[in-house]
Motif scaffolding. Sequence first.
Motif, PDB file in Angstrom:
ATOM      1  N   SER A   2     -25.619   4.137  24.846  1.00  0.00           N
ATOM      2  CA  SER A   2     -25.388   2.811  25.405  1.00  0.00           C
ATOM      3  C   SER A   2     -24.017   2.312  24.972  1.00  0.00           C
ATOM      4  O   SER A   2     -23.426   2.844  24.029  1.00  0.00           O
ATOM      5  CB  SER A   2     -26.477   1.838  24.970  1.00  0.00           C
ATOM      6  OG  SER A   2     -26.395   1.611  23.586  1.00  0.00           O
ATOM      7  N   TYR A   5     -21.278  -4.253  27.580  1.00  0.00           N
ATOM      8  CA  TYR A   5     -20.551  -4.696  28.763  1.00  0.00           C
ATOM      9  C   TYR A   5     -20.589  -6.207  28.846  1.00  0.00           C
ATOM     10  O   TYR A   5     -21.454  -6.849  28.274  1.00  0.00           O
ATOM     11  CB  TYR A   5     -21.097  -4.043  30.037  1.00  0.00           C
ATOM     12  CG  TYR A   5     -22.480  -4.482  30.459  1.00  0.00           C
ATOM     13  CD1 TYR A   5     -22.652  -5.438  31.459  1.00  0.00           C
ATOM     14  CD2 TYR A   5     -23.623  -3.933  29.897  1.00  0.00           C
ATOM     15  CE1 TYR A   5     -23.916  -5.835  31.874  1.00  0.00           C
ATOM     16  CE2 TYR A   5     -24.896  -4.315  30.297  1.00  0.00           C
ATOM     17  CZ  TYR A   5     -25.034  -5.270  31.290  1.00  0.00           C
ATOM     18  OH  TYR A   5     -26.277  -5.659  31.696  1.00  0.00           O
ATOM     19  N   TRP A  20     -17.045  -2.735  31.398  1.00  0.00           N
ATOM     20  CA  TRP A  20     -17.351  -2.166  30.091  1.00  0.00           C
ATOM     21  C   TRP A  20     -16.373  -2.766  29.092  1.00  0.00           C
ATOM     22  O   TRP A  20     -15.177  -2.841  29.355  1.00  0.00           O
ATOM     23  CB  TRP A  20     -17.187  -0.637  30.121  1.00  0.00           C
ATOM     24  CG  TRP A  20     -18.232   0.032  30.952  1.00  0.00           C
ATOM     25  CD1 TRP A  20     -18.069   0.576  32.181  1.00  0.00           C
ATOM     26  CD2 TRP A  20     -19.598   0.196  30.603  1.00  0.00           C
ATOM     27  NE1 TRP A  20     -19.268   1.078  32.628  1.00  0.00           N
ATOM     28  CE2 TRP A  20     -20.222   0.857  31.679  1.00  0.00           C
ATOM     29  CE3 TRP A  20     -20.370  -0.147  29.499  1.00  0.00           C
ATOM     30  CZ2 TRP A  20     -21.578   1.176  31.670  1.00  0.00           C
ATOM     31  CZ3 TRP A  20     -21.717   0.175  29.498  1.00  0.00           C
ATOM     32  CH2 TRP A  20     -22.297   0.832  30.567  1.00  0.00           C
ATOM     33  N   LYS A  37     -25.472  -3.321  37.249  1.00  0.00           N
ATOM     34  CA  LYS A  37     -25.690  -2.295  36.223  1.00  0.00           C
ATOM     35  C   LYS A  37     -25.544  -0.901  36.806  1.00  0.00           C
ATOM     36  O   LYS A  37     -24.965  -0.013  36.169  1.00  0.00           O
ATOM     37  CB  LYS A  37     -27.057  -2.494  35.555  1.00  0.00           C
ATOM     38  CG  LYS A  37     -27.091  -3.748  34.691  1.00  0.00           C
ATOM     39  CD  LYS A  37     -28.345  -3.848  33.850  1.00  0.00           C
ATOM     40  CE  LYS A  37     -29.529  -4.261  34.668  1.00  0.00           C
ATOM     41  NZ  LYS A  37     -30.732  -4.517  33.856  1.00  0.00           N
ATOM     42  N   SER A  38     -26.001  -0.700  38.020  1.00  0.00           N
ATOM     43  CA  SER A  38     -25.828   0.594  38.692  1.00  0.00           C
ATOM     44  C   SER A  38     -24.347   0.885  38.930  1.00  0.00           C
ATOM     45  O   SER A  38     -23.873   2.008  38.714  1.00  0.00           O
ATOM     46  CB  SER A  38     -26.595   0.587  40.017  1.00  0.00           C
ATOM     47  OG  SER A  38     -26.368   1.775  40.728  1.00  0.00           O
ATOM     48  N   LEU A  40     -21.860  -0.318  37.202  1.00  0.00           N
ATOM     49  CA  LEU A  40     -21.241  -0.063  35.899  1.00  0.00           C
ATOM     50  C   LEU A  40     -21.494   1.372  35.446  1.00  0.00           C
ATOM     51  O   LEU A  40     -20.588   2.021  34.908  1.00  0.00           O
ATOM     52  CB  LEU A  40     -21.773  -1.048  34.855  1.00  0.00           C
ATOM     53  CG  LEU A  40     -21.209  -2.461  34.937  1.00  0.00           C
ATOM     54  CD1 LEU A  40     -22.062  -3.417  34.115  1.00  0.00           C
ATOM     55  CD2 LEU A  40     -19.763  -2.493  34.474  1.00  0.00           C
ATOM     56  N   ARG A  41     -22.702   1.885  35.672  1.00  0.00           N
ATOM     57  CA  ARG A  41     -22.989   3.285  35.315  1.00  0.00           C
ATOM     58  C   ARG A  41     -22.094   4.226  36.109  1.00  0.00           C
ATOM     59  O   ARG A  41     -21.551   5.197  35.570  1.00  0.00           O
ATOM     60  CB  ARG A  41     -24.460   3.607  35.554  1.00  0.00           C
ATOM     61  CG  ARG A  41     -25.386   2.986  34.543  1.00  0.00           C
ATOM     62  CD  ARG A  41     -26.838   3.403  34.764  1.00  0.00           C
ATOM     63  NE  ARG A  41     -27.714   2.638  33.914  1.00  0.00           N
ATOM     64  CZ  ARG A  41     -28.416   1.571  34.309  1.00  0.00           C
ATOM     65  NH1 ARG A  41     -28.344   1.146  35.558  1.00  0.00           N
ATOM     66  NH2 ARG A  41     -29.188   0.926  33.464  1.00  0.00           N
ATOM     67  N   SER A  42     -21.938   3.953  37.385  1.00  0.00           N
ATOM     68  CA  SER A  42     -21.074   4.770  38.234  1.00  0.00           C
ATOM     69  C   SER A  42     -19.622   4.678  37.769  1.00  0.00           C
ATOM     70  O   SER A  42     -18.906   5.693  37.717  1.00  0.00           O
ATOM     71  CB  SER A  42     -21.201   4.303  39.690  1.00  0.00           C
ATOM     72  OG  SER A  42     -20.337   5.018  40.524  1.00  0.00           O
ATOM     73  N   ARG A  44     -18.589   4.047  34.767  1.00  0.00           N
ATOM     74  CA  ARG A  44     -18.455   4.769  33.493  1.00  0.00           C
ATOM     75  C   ARG A  44     -18.308   6.267  33.754  1.00  0.00           C
ATOM     76  O   ARG A  44     -17.492   6.939  33.116  1.00  0.00           O
ATOM     77  CB  ARG A  44     -19.670   4.488  32.608  1.00  0.00           C
ATOM     78  CG  ARG A  44     -19.564   4.989  31.185  1.00  0.00           C
ATOM     79  CD  ARG A  44     -18.629   4.110  30.399  1.00  0.00           C
ATOM     80  NE  ARG A  44     -18.563   4.551  29.015  1.00  0.00           N
ATOM     81  CZ  ARG A  44     -18.264   3.758  28.022  1.00  0.00           C
ATOM     82  NH1 ARG A  44     -18.002   2.490  28.226  1.00  0.00           N
ATOM     83  NH2 ARG A  44     -18.190   4.212  26.807  1.00  0.00           N
ATOM     84  N   ALA A  45     -19.066   6.789  34.706  1.00  0.00           N
ATOM     85  CA  ALA A  45     -18.949   8.211  35.058  1.00  0.00           C
ATOM     86  C   ALA A  45     -17.559   8.511  35.624  1.00  0.00           C
ATOM     87  O   ALA A  45     -16.950   9.534  35.288  1.00  0.00           O
ATOM     88  CB  ALA A  45     -20.037   8.591  36.061  1.00  0.00           C
ATOM     89  N   SER A  48     -15.041   8.510  32.748  1.00  0.00           N
ATOM     90  CA  SER A  48     -15.194   9.737  31.957  1.00  0.00           C
ATOM     91  C   SER A  48     -14.572  10.933  32.672  1.00  0.00           C
ATOM     92  O   SER A  48     -13.929  11.773  32.046  1.00  0.00           O
ATOM     93  CB  SER A  48     -16.674  10.011  31.672  1.00  0.00           C
ATOM     94  OG  SER A  48     -17.212   8.997  30.855  1.00  0.00           O
TER      95      SER A  48
END
Length: 69
Positions: A2, A5, A20, A37-38, A40-42, A44-45, A48
Motif C-alpha cells: 500500500s 494518496y 499518489w 481508486k481504480s 490511481l492503481r492504473s 501507479r502501474a 512503475s
Amino acid sequence: MSAPYTYWQDPDDGTWFGYWNDYPDFQTEGRTHDELKSMLRSLRADISEMIADGTMSDNRRNVGELAFA
C-alpha cells in the motif's frame, strides 16, 4: 502493498481527484471514489512501467533553502 494518496471531491460536479503522495505531479480523477481508486492503481502501474523502462526517473523532489535579501 500500500501507499498513501491524497484525494478530494469537487463540490460543484462531484468529481473525485487524487494523486499518489510520492508522485504529486501525476493527478487522476474519477466519477466516484471507487473509480478514483481504480484510476490511481492504473496510474501507479504506469509510473512503475515508466521507471522500469527508463522513460522516467524515480528521483523524488528535493527541498532546499535559498537565502535572499
